[in-house]
Structure formats: C-alpha cells, structure tokens
Enzyme design. Sequence first.
Site, PDB file in Angstrom:
ATOM      1  N   PHE A  61       0.833  -1.206   0.000  1.00  0.00           N
ATOM      2  CA  PHE A  61       0.000   0.000   0.000  1.00  0.00           C
ATOM      3  C   PHE A  61       0.866   1.254   0.000  1.00  0.00           C
ATOM      4  O   PHE A  61       0.533   2.235  -0.667  1.00  0.00           O
ATOM      5  CB  PHE A  61      -0.974   0.036   1.183  1.00  0.00           C
ATOM      6  CG  PHE A  61      -1.837   1.266   1.148  1.00  0.00           C
ATOM      7  CD1 PHE A  61      -2.974   1.308   0.357  1.00  0.00           C
ATOM      8  CD2 PHE A  61      -1.481   2.413   1.853  1.00  0.00           C
ATOM      9  CE1 PHE A  61      -3.748   2.461   0.275  1.00  0.00           C
ATOM     10  CE2 PHE A  61      -2.240   3.564   1.774  1.00  0.00           C
ATOM     11  CZ  PHE A  61      -3.378   3.591   0.990  1.00  0.00           C
ATOM     12  N   ARG A  91     -19.072  12.458   5.973  1.00  0.00           N
ATOM     13  CA  ARG A  91     -18.788  11.072   5.589  1.00  0.00           C
ATOM     14  C   ARG A  91     -20.014  10.414   4.951  1.00  0.00           C
ATOM     15  O   ARG A  91     -19.893   9.657   3.991  1.00  0.00           O
ATOM     16  CB  ARG A  91     -18.268  10.283   6.786  1.00  0.00           C
ATOM     17  CG  ARG A  91     -16.873  10.783   7.215  1.00  0.00           C
ATOM     18  CD  ARG A  91     -16.314  10.057   8.394  1.00  0.00           C
ATOM     19  NE  ARG A  91     -16.077   8.644   8.135  1.00  0.00           N
ATOM     20  CZ  ARG A  91     -15.035   8.147   7.469  1.00  0.00           C
ATOM     21  NH1 ARG A  91     -14.133   8.956   6.956  1.00  0.00           N
ATOM     22  NH2 ARG A  91     -14.901   6.842   7.318  1.00  0.00           N
ATOM     23  N   THR A  97     -16.126   4.023   0.962  1.00  0.00           N
ATOM     24  CA  THR A  97     -14.786   4.189   0.382  1.00  0.00           C
ATOM     25  C   THR A  97     -14.683   3.517  -0.984  1.00  0.00           C
ATOM     26  O   THR A  97     -14.049   4.045  -1.892  1.00  0.00           O
ATOM     27  CB  THR A  97     -13.722   3.613   1.349  1.00  0.00           C
ATOM     28  OG1 THR A  97     -13.924   4.203   2.640  1.00  0.00           O
ATOM     29  CG2 THR A  97     -12.328   3.936   0.885  1.00  0.00           C
ATOM     30  N   ARG A 108     -19.527   9.546  -3.966  1.00  0.00           N
ATOM     31  CA  ARG A 108     -18.889   8.398  -4.605  1.00  0.00           C
ATOM     32  C   ARG A 108     -19.896   7.513  -5.329  1.00  0.00           C
ATOM     33  O   ARG A 108     -19.585   6.935  -6.366  1.00  0.00           O
ATOM     34  CB  ARG A 108     -18.114   7.582  -3.573  1.00  0.00           C
ATOM     35  CG  ARG A 108     -16.872   8.296  -3.052  1.00  0.00           C
ATOM     36  CD  ARG A 108     -16.158   7.458  -2.021  1.00  0.00           C
ATOM     37  NE  ARG A 108     -14.966   8.088  -1.517  1.00  0.00           N
ATOM     38  CZ  ARG A 108     -14.589   8.036  -0.245  1.00  0.00           C
ATOM     39  NH1 ARG A 108     -15.329   7.376   0.649  1.00  0.00           N
ATOM     40  NH2 ARG A 108     -13.477   8.629   0.141  1.00  0.00           N
ATOM     41  N   HIS A 131     -11.248  12.420   0.245  1.00  0.00           N
ATOM     42  CA  HIS A 131     -10.955  11.908   1.582  1.00  0.00           C
ATOM     43  C   HIS A 131     -11.765  12.713   2.589  1.00  0.00           C
ATOM     44  O   HIS A 131     -11.912  13.919   2.440  1.00  0.00           O
ATOM     45  CB  HIS A 131      -9.459  12.065   1.906  1.00  0.00           C
ATOM     46  CG  HIS A 131      -9.160  11.893   3.356  1.00  0.00           C
ATOM     47  ND1 HIS A 131      -9.065  10.655   3.945  1.00  0.00           N
ATOM     48  CD2 HIS A 131      -8.994  12.804   4.350  1.00  0.00           C
ATOM     49  CE1 HIS A 131      -8.821  10.819   5.238  1.00  0.00           C
ATOM     50  NE2 HIS A 131      -8.774  12.112   5.510  1.00  0.00           N
TER      51      HIS A 131
END
Length: 163
Positions: A61, A91, A97, A108, A131
Amino acid sequence: MKTYALIIMKPDALEAELVEPIIQRFIEKGFLIEMIGFKSADEKSILTHYAHVVEKLGESFKKMAIAAFVGKPMVPIILSQDGENAIANSRELTGATDPTKAVPGTIRGDLGTDSFENADREGRCCYNLIHCSDSMESLLIEMKLWFGPKTYEIFAPMISSKI
C-alpha cells in the site's frame, strides 16, 4: 453550535473536473467553506497521512500511495456546519470508500467510477475522489498536515472545544 470537517479532493477528482460539483453538494447540505487550499503532495505528507493504512496493509500500500499521490495536486478543504455532526454528515454525503458500495445520492455513489476490485487487480489505489476525516482527532492531525501550523493554531481551539 458549529462543528468542523476536513475533506481532501484527490487527484482523480481534479482530473475529472469534479471539484466544483463536489463542493456544491456540500454547500447544498448546509456546509460552509472555512478554508480551501491547494497542495502538490510530497512523499512525507502522503506517508504521514496514510501511516495508519500503511501500518495495516503494509509495504504494497505504501508503494501504491506514493505512486497515486506524490507530485499530484490535492485540494484540502476545512468545512463547518451548524450542529454537532459535521464529520458524520460529511462522511455520509461522501459515501462508502469503495465507490461500487456507495449508495446513490452520495458523492462516490453518483460520481465514482472505480472499485476496490479493479484497483486490486491493477495493483493501485482506488480512485474514490475524496478523503474525509473520520474523527475530530484525525481532523486536527490532518488539518495541521495539509494546512500547516498557522491554520492549525486558528482552528484547533475551535475544534478542540467540541471534543
């Protein structure tokens, strides 16, 4: 009472010219922009920002994060909202995510085009546009990292008083 959130527009949001539409979604949900920045991400910033993920997922990562973000533009934004839930609300608006798991109506879910599956197959980070800090503690850390000590000195007392 006013609370704060921090979001960062990632390079894929900038490349897709989605910064304004994303900001508009936050404004429509009652967020105000307190401060906006522009930063070309360096390796130290990225590795500091993603230290907890590197610790969890390891060296692979770390390499993917460096490749995905170093030398690329990022737009950090400090937001505020009346009420006690700016972080949770930001959020929720951003969505899961993994864009394929984000519900319609989220940033998203509506604007994301990538998936963890594709990213894993291609050995890269998922392009998920944005983010969001996940707690007031991470907001303070990330604000200092992306905006520097002077901005931190201004906002930290206001944010810390909410903890």
